[in-house]
Write an enzyme that holds these catalytic residues in place. Structure first.
Site, mmCIF file in Angstrom:
data_model
loop_
_atom_site.group_PDB
_atom_site.id
_atom_site.type_symbol
_atom_site.label_atom_id
_atom_site.label_comp_id
_atom_site.label_asym_id
_atom_site.label_seq_id
_atom_site.Cartn_x
_atom_site.Cartn_y
_atom_site.Cartn_z
ATOM 1 C CB VAL A 1 13.424 33.734 38.319
ATOM 2 C CG1 VAL A 1 13.942 32.518 37.914
ATOM 3 C CG2 VAL A 1 12.133 34.294 37.537
ATOM 4 C CB THR B 1 13.883 33.812 45.487
ATOM 5 O OG1 THR B 1 14.562 34.830 45.840
ATOM 6 C CG2 THR B 1 13.323 33.347 46.938
ATOM 7 C CB ALA C 1 19.638 14.816 38.486
ATOM 8 N NE ARG D 1 23.888 46.137 40.881
ATOM 9 C CZ ARG D 1 23.149 46.953 40.233
ATOM 10 N NH1 ARG D 1 23.020 48.315 40.064
ATOM 11 N NH2 ARG D 1 22.674 46.271 38.673
ATOM 12 C CE LYS E 1 11.755 36.166 29.295
ATOM 13 N NZ LYS E 1 10.985 35.984 30.539
ATOM 14 N N GLY F 1 7.474 30.348 30.866
ATOM 15 C CA GLY F 1 7.467 30.036 32.143
ATOM 16 C C GLY F 1 7.744 28.544 32.380
ATOM 17 C CD GLU G 1 8.059 44.206 35.038
ATOM 18 O OE1 GLU G 1 8.933 44.842 35.288
ATOM 19 O OE2 GLU G 1 8.158 43.272 34.342
ATOM 20 C CE LYS H 1 7.987 35.707 27.500
ATOM 21 N NZ LYS H 1 6.758 36.108 28.580
#
Lengths: 440, 440
Positions: free
Chosen positions: A14, A16, A33, A45, A105, A134, A190, A205
């Site tokens: 996210v 990136t 804006a 890290r 979340k 998302g 995953e 969520k």
């Protein structure tokens, strides 16, 4: 005016996405804006990996606290995930007077009350559009777009992994375990898919949506959570024959007795728009007393879709960071002093309709005994599908499937009826029970 | 704090919805807005009719100017409709320092530039969520929810009357004129349905979405507009056989050469979510470069759905009326000094694919001649459906329908090819041409 300075704590998928979209669309975003938005620090890290992406366009640090300590940073974006470190960092950022954007979340569903209170006390904003569904602007729609309404209920496909698996199970008639492996191979699930397939991610969520819809505190611990691991492709097939699809839904509903807050597989009429949301896509249906039924659809995950939601929050904060509290949208949609203490209903009090599948001995009187138990319990039947024995067990079988759709009844009543039916000697296996919603 | 004071100029269907929802949900709305919102004046020429609804809860006047003249009124809601009087009143209200909420898409699509400039100069807001797609918060989603994105295209079912008619034509196989009469009887179409069925209403709404998506001025006069009056049920049937539905779409697209701005009937793949939007419902698909494809669905008209959108604007204004310009969302999403002058493309330069139906003599060589013309023009063919003569014209017929789906080509090229095909002696009737979009 100097661009507003943003620090990204955590720089994975996210992060990136946020960085790349802000770079690519910086002119367009500034035209909206009225001021530039610039990521000037990122933390990861493994700094070398982050450095590869950002080059000399931002400072890379290993320690997220270096971002919080930098007085030039106006907004920190928390993309680390999880509870402990993320919570510490968010609270430290708030204490340092930073505005916070987060996609986390789990953190907000569990510790939201503490975090929002700290932010209000300090006068900073905590924005979380990216935490639910998302790229779909569902938080904004609920908090600002539907302010006229008493929201009645929300039902959402808010986990892409499980929707992908269910779509594949239905399309290809495959079983859960087979499709899960395929989803892992394709990157839709995953390596440890527990949070997704057990419904926990969806419940996080849902908890956030429930709070902003009804003006109640986040109460993740009260949510009823069932995943899709026990779903069988045979139920998907029978549901189809009856005109329904099975989806993993997050449902929150306002009733006179309290608020329903539940995640579980659910039959919904195949003709509803949300029944036709396939693959890893997300969709949320919101019913309000004035607006009626509305639906919001899009990608619920991924680098740039989630980045899109993070940046929308950055633009909002860029506009409102100099505003006073009354000019900002409250974190949970309702003013902090106007929250309601409506309780979350225990699952036994939830009223819904049901799909039941009973594996029964193919002999006279079985249907009468089963329906007798339901009648006695005051549960009325909407439809019965009784298979020929040999359709199910093959030639010469003495077993068959009995499918029953019921009308609405309280879950506790259904639990009791199922226990009675299960005790019948002619009921040969554990009864399958899937809830059903018309979403009309 | 004293409730914010609202005056409704015009008190028909939508005005009544605004009034009733604000009354019914006043506690809930105040819990969100942090301040009460009260309709204290309404205007309607027939004051007795208005008085019946509002009783002693608001002052009823015959002349809308009495609302503008009242220094206690903070926000006026323009619900009169049309151009002349509505424009005068909106400009007078702005001059008097009132914030304005309007559902008047025609007014803003034609005179928006002048009205927004006047509002900016005076430092007041003009909000118009209710002007597009009724209760769906599409303006908010585009202006605020998707600010990260370069919007690529928008395609919307933004007129309920025509979507109802097309749904009925498809469901029942009836012709346009028959269904229109039915729609008028049921109240889905007005006595004079011209604005709806000719696509003008959809073009007004599309013009507003195009402006806020791409940061260009409203340019209704540049829109290409075709309605549904010439659609035949036979085309709906053929489209179905090819896996498509026909919808009246408003489409606006960013291309390297300019912006497409067009309303016309359109084939879309039946499996797309928007293809399954039935009856009087509205839906808007928005594609952004970061978020991908999103969809927003709900009731596009009606008393309380439209009232819901008006009230959402009232809540926004209640929050931001004391804010300065930089803290408010710009009227057209982009800062007034950052608008683009990207031109609207003439229709001849629009690139799309096509459905063609030719009534031809059922004799050898016809297909070769027709496809030869397309090949010569460099237009490639995606699919051909040739009916048996007697399927169409009955036993012994010497005529048949030839259906062709093409790949993308510029409209000017297609116009030229159609003119050539039309000149063939074996092409017996006027060629039907319907544009086709994949919306992927």
């Amino acid at each position: 005016m100097k661009p507003i300075q943003v620090g990204l704590m955590g720089f994975g998928t996210v992060g990136t996405g946020v960085f790349n979209v802000l770079q690519r669309n910086q002119a367009e975003i500034k035209r909206r804006a009225g001021r530039g938005i610039e990521v000037s620090m990122v933390s990861r890290r493994n700094t070398a990996l982050a450095q590869e992406v950002v080059g000399d366009r931002a400072t890379v640090v290993a320690d997220a606290r270096a971002i919080i300590a930098n007085p030039d940073i106006d907004i920190v974006v928390e993309l680390i995930g999880g509870y402990d470190l993320a919570k510490e960092l968010v609270l430290e950022a708030i204490a340092a007077g930073k505005h916070v954007v987060t996609a986390n979340k789990a953190l907000l569903a569990v510790h939201g009350t503490e975090i929002f209170a700290a932010a209000s006390a300090k006068g900073v904003m905590v924005a979380f559009e990216a935490a639910v569904a998302g790229g779909i602007p569902i938080i904004k729609s609920l908090r600002e777009g539907l302010t006229a309404n008493r929201i009645q209920w929300i039902a959402g496909i808010i986990n892409g992994t499980t929707n992908f698996i269910l779509s594949e199970m239905r399309d290809k008639g495959l079983d859960f375990e087979v499709v899960l492996k395929e989803a892992q191979r394709l990157g839709y699930a995953e390596a440890d898919p527990t949070f997704d397939i057990e419904g926990v991610d969806a419940a996080h969520k849902l908890t956030l949506m429930s709070a902003i819809a009804f003006g109640v505190p986040v109460q993740f611990d009260k949510a009823h959570i069932e995943g899709i691991t026990k779903l069988s492709s045979v139920d998907i097939k029978y549901a189809e024959q009856l005109g329904y699809r099975i989806k993993l839904l997050g449902i929150t509903k306002r009733t006179p007795k309290g608020i329903e807050l539940r995640v579980h597989p659910c039959l919904i009429p195949a003709k509803r728009l949300i029944a036709n949301v396939e693959g890893a896509m997300n969709a949320v249906v919101v019913n309000g007393d004035a607006v009626g039924t509305t639906l919001y659809y899009g990608k619920g995950a991924g680098s740039e879709p989630t980045g899109s939601a993070v940046i929308a929050d950055l633009v909002d904060i860029t506009r409102l960071h100099t505003a006073d509290a009354a000019q900002r949208v409250p974190h949970l949609a309702f003013q902090p002093d106007a929250m309601s203490d409506t309780p979350v209903l225990p699952m036994g009090d939830v009223v819904t309709s049901y799909y039941l599948r009973l594996r029964v001995a193919d002999e006279a009187g079985v249907l009468a005994r089963v329906t007798g138990i339901l009648a006695e319990a005051g549960i009325s039947i909407d439809a019965v599908l009784q298979r020929e024995a040999d359709e199910v067990g093959g030639e010469g079988s003495t077993q068959t499937d009995l499918i029953i759709l019921t009308h609405d009844c309280a879950e506790a009543k259904m639990d009791a009826a199922i226990a009675q039916m299960q005790a019948l000697p002619t009921v040969l296996q554990s009864i399958t029970r899937i809830r059903k919603e018309e979403l009309a």
